[in-house]
Design an enzyme around this catalytic site. Structure first.
Site, mmCIF file in Angstrom:
data_model
loop_
_atom_site.group_PDB
_atom_site.id
_atom_site.type_symbol
_atom_site.label_atom_id
_atom_site.label_comp_id
_atom_site.label_asym_id
_atom_site.label_seq_id
_atom_site.Cartn_x
_atom_site.Cartn_y
_atom_site.Cartn_z
ATOM 1 N N ASP A 1 37.029 51.588 36.910
ATOM 2 C CA ASP A 1 36.154 50.424 36.983
ATOM 3 C C ASP A 1 36.842 49.272 36.258
ATOM 4 O O ASP A 1 37.434 49.463 35.183
ATOM 5 C CB ASP A 1 34.813 50.706 36.307
ATOM 6 C CG ASP A 1 33.876 51.532 37.176
ATOM 7 O OD1 ASP A 1 34.345 52.099 38.176
ATOM 8 O OD2 ASP A 1 32.679 51.606 36.843
ATOM 9 N N HIS B 1 38.764 45.082 45.735
ATOM 10 C CA HIS B 1 38.359 43.735 45.349
ATOM 11 C C HIS B 1 39.591 42.842 45.387
ATOM 12 O O HIS B 1 40.720 43.307 45.460
ATOM 13 C CB HIS B 1 37.704 43.718 43.972
ATOM 14 C CG HIS B 1 38.658 43.917 42.829
ATOM 15 N ND1 HIS B 1 39.074 45.163 42.423
ATOM 16 C CD2 HIS B 1 39.296 43.034 42.027
ATOM 17 C CE1 HIS B 1 39.908 45.039 41.410
ATOM 18 N NE2 HIS B 1 40.065 43.764 41.146
ATOM 19 N N HIS C 1 53.957 37.877 41.811
ATOM 20 C CA HIS C 1 52.769 38.180 41.020
ATOM 21 C C HIS C 1 52.923 39.509 40.275
ATOM 22 O O HIS C 1 53.287 40.537 40.862
ATOM 23 C CB HIS C 1 51.531 38.233 41.914
ATOM 24 C CG HIS C 1 50.260 38.328 41.139
ATOM 25 N ND1 HIS C 1 49.621 37.223 40.631
ATOM 26 C CD2 HIS C 1 49.517 39.398 40.777
ATOM 27 C CE1 HIS C 1 48.535 37.607 39.992
ATOM 28 N NE2 HIS C 1 48.438 38.919 40.058
ATOM 29 N N HIS D 1 43.116 44.606 45.909
ATOM 30 C CA HIS D 1 43.430 45.872 45.242
ATOM 31 C C HIS D 1 42.263 46.838 45.402
ATOM 32 O O HIS D 1 41.105 46.458 45.218
ATOM 33 C CB HIS D 1 43.695 45.629 43.752
ATOM 34 C CG HIS D 1 43.779 46.883 42.943
ATOM 35 N ND1 HIS D 1 44.736 47.850 43.159
ATOM 36 C CD2 HIS D 1 43.017 47.339 41.922
ATOM 37 C CE1 HIS D 1 44.557 48.840 42.303
ATOM 38 N NE2 HIS D 1 43.513 48.556 41.543
#
Length: 385
Positions: free
Chosen positions: A306, A336, A263, A300
């Protein structure tokens, strides 16, 4: 970084006499940035570009803040923003900080009785729905679904839509918006391993030139206000220009994805940058090809930025219950990652058809009252098993 562009008629040398057929002078204007040190364009006008007849209304369009200090993950349902006739009135700021504003718009009509100029910010306009023509003082550009329109600050423009069904995702930047530095060599040319090249950038190719006197209304955005100014001559009176500071278009469909055996991190999707935020394009691509690869992104921790993801089309593998037009906000300070089940679902998948635009800001974003009207308050709990 745009490259040198020339359109229309210009004299052989800058700052020299350039005369019309009747012997009178064209009026030269340096349209520059960062003082005299940034990108600039020299344009030549039928009339003086300084003729202000009247300053009329001045009113605030500054966003009203609902959450100034936010650590809660949100989902906003962008298509719940109701369409409005007027282009400027349709623009709803949903997230904002001192560097940028993220705006949703669903205009039904073209700009008809006024011109628009944002003096505070470059505008990156992503066309989610609709097609039409961006008309500017430095030329026109046709646009369609998937196009980014980069309008540098100070450009006077109108926008014409072909139909009433239009959806725009707009980033207003108080910093100049460039292509990423790592994609360019020391001459400014996009490199061989860049996911796009100069051929993909669409410059204005048509000048719309008028030599008219009258009352021409320009709505100017400055420090959160709209100021209505009446000019004595038509703003589209440029007969030619050359330089580096002009509007252009780039289609998300021309972004060539970078993939790997495992990834790849979000920077491989980067499309634009400033010194305050980056913009990335997630496009259809093959998944990782290591025999034990997990295509879903790993968890992560947002420590320094943000993350805002605007979902455009396709199947968003890492999220549950996400639709086109949704916006996710994952603020700095908390981790998240994929929703429950997404990691397992991704194993064995060979490609994705997702299409999305991501904005990562280096300063926290404040949530506006307009955003709260379309907010999913329970989204932050969606990672619970």
């Amino acid at each position: 970084m745009p490259f040198y562009h020339k359109l229309g008629n210009i004299p052989p040398k800058r700052h020299t006499q350039f005369r019309k057929s009747d012997g009178s002078l064209y009026y030269e204007q340096l349209f520059g940035t960062i003082g005299f040190d940034g990108m600039s364009t020299n344009s030549y006008h039928e009339q003086r570009p300084t003729q202000v007849k009247e300053i009329k209304r001045q009113y605030s369009v500054a966003p009203k803040i609902a959450l100034k200090n936010n650590i809660k993950s949100y989902r906003f349902k962008g298509f719940q923003v109701k369409p409005e006739d007027d282009y400027l009135e349709s623009r709803k700021t949903v997230l904002v900080n001192s560097d940028c504003a993220i705006v949703l718009a669903a205009p039904k009509q073209s700009t008809k009785d006024y011109f628009y100029k944002n003096t505070d910010a470059d505008e990156l306009i992503f066309i989610h729905k609709g097609s039409g023509r961006l008309r500017t003082m430095l030329g026109n550009i046709n646009f369609k679904y998937g196009d980014y329109l980069l309008v540098p600050r100070g450009i006077i423009y109108k926008i014409d839509f072909d139909t009433q069904d239009n959806r725009l995702f707009i980033v207003e930047s108080h910093r100049p918006i460039y292509t990423p530095k790592r994609y360019r060599n020391w001459f400014g040319q996009l490199l061989e391993y860049s996911p796009f090249c100069e051929r993909d950038i669409r410059q204005p190719q048509e000048l719309e030139t008028y030599n008219e006197n009258g009352d021409f209304l320009i709505k100017v955005k400055k420090q959160g206000d709209i100021i209505e100014m009446v000019y004595a001559s038509h703003p589209f009176d440029v007969v030619g220009y050359d330089g580096y500071n002009y509007p252009y278009a780039f289609s998300i469909h021309d972004f060539e994805p970078i993939t790997g055996r495992v990834h790849q991190p979000p920077p491989v999707h980067q499309t634009f940058e400033t010194d305050a935020f980056v913009v990335c394009s997630f496009v259809p691509r093959l998944y990782d090809y290591h025999p034990q690869s997990i295509p879903a992104p790993y968890n992560h921790s947002n420590i320094d930025s943000d993350e805002v993801l605007y979902y455009v089309d396709g199947d968003f593998m890492s999220r549950n219950d996400i639709e086109a037009g949704h916006i996710s906000l994952h603020p700095a300070g908390i981790p998240h990652g994929p929703h429950p089940g997404a990691t397992e679902r991704s194993i064995g998948q060979v490609k994705t058809d997702e299409l999305a635009v991501m904005v990562d800001t280096f300063k926290p974003l404040m949530v506006t009252e307009e955003a709260m009207k379309i907010a999913d308050e329970g989204y932050y709990k969606s990672w619970l098993e």
